[in-house]
Structures are given as C-alpha cells and as structure tokens.
Design an enzyme around this catalytic site. Structure first.
Site, PDB file in Angstrom:
ATOM      1  N   SER A   1       4.302   2.706   5.827  1.00  0.00           N
ATOM      2  CA  SER A   1       2.944   2.737   5.292  1.00  0.00           C
ATOM      3  C   SER A   1       1.819   2.371   6.252  1.00  0.00           C
ATOM      4  CB  SER A   1       2.851   1.831   4.068  1.00  0.00           C
ATOM      5  OG  SER A   1       3.354   2.512   2.954  1.00  0.00           O
TER       6      SER A   1
ATOM      7  N   SER B   1       1.140   4.079   2.409  1.00  0.00           N
ATOM      8  CA  SER B   1       0.247   3.558   1.391  1.00  0.00           C
ATOM      9  C   SER B   1      -1.010   2.892   1.956  1.00  0.00           C
ATOM     10  CB  SER B   1       0.994   2.525   0.542  1.00  0.00           C
ATOM     11  OG  SER B   1       1.407   1.430   1.332  1.00  0.00           O
TER      12      SER B   1
ATOM     13  N   LYS C   1      -6.240  -4.298   3.780  1.00  0.00           N
ATOM     14  CA  LYS C   1      -5.575  -3.614   2.667  1.00  0.00           C
ATOM     15  C   LYS C   1      -5.594  -4.557   1.465  1.00  0.00           C
ATOM     16  CE  LYS C   1      -1.190  -1.173   1.780  1.00  0.00           C
ATOM     17  NZ  LYS C   1       0.106  -0.762   2.380  1.00  0.00           N
TER      18      LYS C   1
HETATM   19  N1  GLN Z   1       6.204   5.642   1.142  1.00  0.00           N
HETATM   20  C1  GLN Z   1       7.183   4.609   1.088  1.00  0.00           C
HETATM   21  C2  GLN Z   1       7.321   4.125  -0.335  1.00  0.00           C
HETATM   22  O1  GLN Z   1       6.701   4.683  -1.173  1.00  0.00           O
HETATM   23  C3  GLN Z   1       6.816   3.484   1.996  1.00  0.00           C
HETATM   24  C4  GLN Z   1       5.741   2.649   1.447  1.00  0.00           C
HETATM   25  C5  GLN Z   1       5.399   1.474   2.303  1.00  0.00           C
HETATM   26  O2  GLN Z   1       5.743   1.410   3.481  1.00  0.00           O
HETATM   27  N2  GLN Z   1       4.747   0.503   1.715  1.00  0.00           N
HETATM   28  O3  GLN Z   1       8.000   3.196  -0.625  1.00  0.00           O
END
Ligand code: GLN
Length: 470
Positions: free
Chosen positions: A162, A138, A63
């Site tokens: 994410s 994400s 990532k």
């Molecule tokens: N979707 C969640 C957010 O927008 C979690 C994102 C994540 O785990 N990085 O914060």
C-alpha cells in the site's frame, strides 16, 4: 510564488535554513495549493487547524490511520467517524519533534484494505496524472497529495503493497521499510505482522531524510529495533560493485503490461550502464503462492484486530436493545463491504477445525517465501521488478471484482511476507502514465536501496510533475 509542484522537501529545508521564507509561509503555500487543486483530487479527508503552530520545518501529511492527538482519525471508515485520539502515534510524535507541521490527514482504502483508494467510506481519491484513474492504494491519498504538490512529503502504510503500489501509480517515491524498523504504536492496526509505516516523497533523498526521522526502536512497540547503522543520505551516482538480481517470476508474471516491462527493462539497462552487475535469479514459488498466503494471513489478523470496533470503545454506536444487538448494528452500519469480507475470511481461516488447514498452512508458506528470498540474496544485493503489473486503471474498473483488485499487489506481496524493505521509484511512462520500479533489499538494507534508487533516479531523469499540471 512557491511552486509546490516542483519543490522537494530537501529544497524547502534549504529555503527555511537560508531564511528565504518561514515555516508558516511554506505551510500556507501548501494549504493554498490544497484549496486550489484538492477539490478535483480528493487526496485529503481533512486539513488541520493550527498545523503550522510551532512548526520549524517542512510540513507533512499523514495517512488517516496514524493517530493524531485531538485530530479526527478515521482510517477512512464510518465506524471511526468523529474519533479523536487522546495521544499521538510515535511516528506523529517524531515528526512533531523534528518540527514538521501537519497539513492534514489523507484518504485511503477503509482500514487500508484495497489497492485503489476506492474503498474509502468518504469517496475515492483521483490520480493527478489523469483524474479518471485511481491513484492506487491503500495509501492513494498520500501519494496523490505528493504527486499533485499538495504536500512536500507524506506518510503512508504498507501491509501488502500500500505504499509501493500507489507510489508507482502516481509517479512518486515510496518506501516500505524493513518490518520492525518503524513503530506501529498509535497506528490503526490492519495485519500486525505485516503493517509498516513509511515515507512517500518526490525524491529518494527526501525518502531517506523522512525515514531517518521516523525509524528506530520505540519502547512502546516491542517489535521495533534500533537501526544497525545510521541512515545515509545517498550521494553516489554510479552503481559500481552492486549485484542486481532480476527474479524471473516477478518480471514475467502473467498480467504485467508490455509497456510496464519495457520501462523496467530500460531501467535495468541503465543500471548496467551505471556499473551494476545484473543477473537473472529465481523466486520459484513466491509469486504463485504469495497472494493466497497473504489473503489468509492478512484477513486472519484483521478479523482479530477489528474486533475492538464494537460501539463501546470508539466512534460509531447504533442499534437499540441489548448489547448483542448493539454490536451487530454498529458493525453492520460502520464497516464497508471490504472489511466485512476480510473479517469473514479471517474468522473462517482461524476457526477451530480449519486453523491448521488454512492459517497454519499459510504460515508455513510464508516461511518458504522468506527462505526463497534469503537464497536469492546470497548472490545479489538488490532484486528488481515492476512495482505494479499495470499503470493506473480507470475508476470503477475493478470495484466489482475483488480478485482483480487483489492482483494489483502480486509483485509487492512476496517481499512483504518475507519482512524485507522495498523501494518504488518512478522509472518512465507507459500510455502517458507512470511506471514504478521496485527495488527489494535484505533486512535493514535501506541504505543500499537509497543508494541504488538515487543513482537510478539521477540517470533516469523522470519528471515527477504530472504532465497535465506542468
Ligand atoms: N491491497 C492489499 C490489501 O488490500 C494491500 C493493502 C495494504 O498494503 N494495506 O490488503
């Protein structure tokens, strides 16, 4: 011909050990697959030159918030465009030591803020099962890459869900490790008390192998600890003696699609057939208060972490005039809408006069959520639920509605706030799209999650190759 769609990292390791092919040939096969299929999926922001040099093992994708020495690292933000770290993140260093060659850096929501990968400043990724749909987020680039055979395995990060959520939407395995087991040194920080790096793989055994490579104490990250026991590769095909709790609130929450419930129920029945004792349990307030608690704590930490992007230290700089104008211009031009929204929310929640009412209150709720989980684990070894309330949604379906997007993590956030490990494995299809089963464990119970996940994976026989690519 190497079938990168089907090949697991474990099988690939076997081929390398037997001398059936070289690490460079294996690497090349993935780069060829990327050239062929990634124009449609956009799992990668960039592939790297010379990734196979000195590689002796199976290649990997990271990532794009994992710092890679000399290789552009942007967290999918314009504000970091062109930024080349001068050092490797500890997880990158450990993968290098293990001989894993880097294929490239994967797409993500900007600064890991999002649930669909649509918040990337470089355009969305697409779901290999249906390119009109999102891969989740994400870490959607990492999960799409693994699902589409563009990497045998990958690393993602999970703050509120994410890794688990996009793994579910792409039909692959994802582990969010216990907080403190994997180093965050060299990771672009979002919400430091929640961020964890973890594996994205095709099988649970691959997941255990990759976790073994990255986990353990790192002197450069004082929140890390040594694992209390070595990682065990799961072998057992039954679940005898395992007590599985089904938290009512996580399984009956509003918004869970009936097709998702059906597949999760089927998996729970299979667990029973494999010898597990299954019973209902309660997490009375974790679901109700999880999202609001998370959306105070995560933006608060983000507003502080993102203060460093000021046009002086990293990447982008815009604006003429005095230093103040330069800050304003740089941050206005460099951040997308979602980071700006989080910075505003977090700055407000932390400001004098509101701190106790918002941030302080959220910390108390967080403790309550942790205590509820501790109570549930007095009776059960593993808790199960859907990972995501829905299957992959259409691109654009939630981009105008932040709250609908936030709801994608309704079921992953509570255990994250509690600092617990969670594994998502694919458990079936609904409307032709993958459904993920979330297995939550006690702190440091990764081995138990691997054991349960592996036995279920064997019995469920989910085919991880997207139907349209078979
Ligand atoms: N979707 C969640 C957010 O927008 C979690 C994102 C994540 O785990 N990085 O914060």
């Amino acid at each position: 011909m190497i079938d990168t769609l089907r090949l697991t990292a474990e099988e690939a390791t076997g081929m390398l050990e037997r001398g059936d092919l070289t690490a460079a040939e294996l690497h090349r096969a993935y780069l060829d697959a990327i050239a062929e299929r990634d124009p449609e999926i956009h799992a990668y922001l960039r592939t790297v030159e010379g990734g196979a040099d000195q590689a002796t093992g199976v290649p990997i994708a990271f990532k794009d918030l994992i710092s890679t020495k000399g290789v552009e690292t942007t967290a999918a933000s314009k504000i970091l465009a062109g930024y080349r770290p001068v050092y490797d993140a500890t997880v990158a260093e450990r993968c290098k030591q293990a001989g894993l060659g880097l294929l490239g850096k994967t797409n993500m929501d900007e600064f890991a803020m999002g649930s669909s990968t649509e918040n990337s400043a470089y355009g969305p990724s697409r779901n290999p099962w249906d390119p009109t749909r999102v891969p989740g987020g994400s870490s959607g680039g990492s999960t799409a890459a693994v699902a589409a055979g563009l990497a045998p395995w990958a690393l993602g990060s999970d703050t509120g869900g994410s890794i688990k959520q996009p793994a579910a939407l792409c039909g692959v395995v994802g582990l969010r490790p216990t907080y403190g087991t994997v180093s965050r040194y060299g990771i672009v920080a979002f919400a430091s008390s929640l961020d964890q790096i973890g594996p994205v793989t095709k099988t649970v055994r691959d997941c255990a192998r990759l976790y073994e490579i990255i986990a353990g104490r790192d002197p450069a990250d004082t929140t890390t600890v040594e694992l209390p026991e070595p990682v065990q590769l799961p072998e057992a095909e039954d679940l005898k003696g395992l007590r599985i709790g089904v938290p009512k609130e996580l399984n009956e929450a509003e918004g869970i699609e009936s097709g998702v419930t059906e597949q999760v129920q089927k998996a729970i029945d299979v667990a029973r057939e494999l010898g597990a004792e299954v019973g209902e349990c309660r997490l009375p307030r974790s679901v109700e208060f999880g999202l609001p608690c998370y959306y105070l704590i995560a933006p608060s930490e983000a507003s502080s972490n993102l203060a460093r992007y000021d046009g002086v230290r990293y990447g982008l700089r815009t604006g003429n005039g005095d230093v103040r104008a330069m800050y304003d211009h740089t941050r206005n031009d460099g951040f997308g809408d979602e980071p700006k929204r989080r910075i505003m929310l977090g700055t407000y929640a932390l400001s004098a006069g509101y701190y106790e009412a918002f941030y302080g209150q959220a910390q108390k709720v967080r403790t309550m959520i942790r205590d509820e989980h501790t109570a549930a684990f007095e009776q059960f070894d593993v808790l199960v639920s859907p990972t995501s309330p829905t299957v992959a949604f259409e691109l654009g379906a939630r981009t105008d509605n932040p709250l609908a997007m936030y709801a994608a993590d309704l079921l992953t956030i509570p255990s994250n706030l509690a600092g617990l490990p969670g594994l998502s494995i694919p458990c079936g299809l609904s409307e032709g799209l993958p459904v993920g089963l979330q297995l939550i464990g006690r702190q440091f119970a990764e081995n138990l999650l691997f054991r349960a996940g592996h036995a279920l994976e064997r019995a469920l026989e989910f085919d991880f190759v997207p139907e349209r690519l078979r």
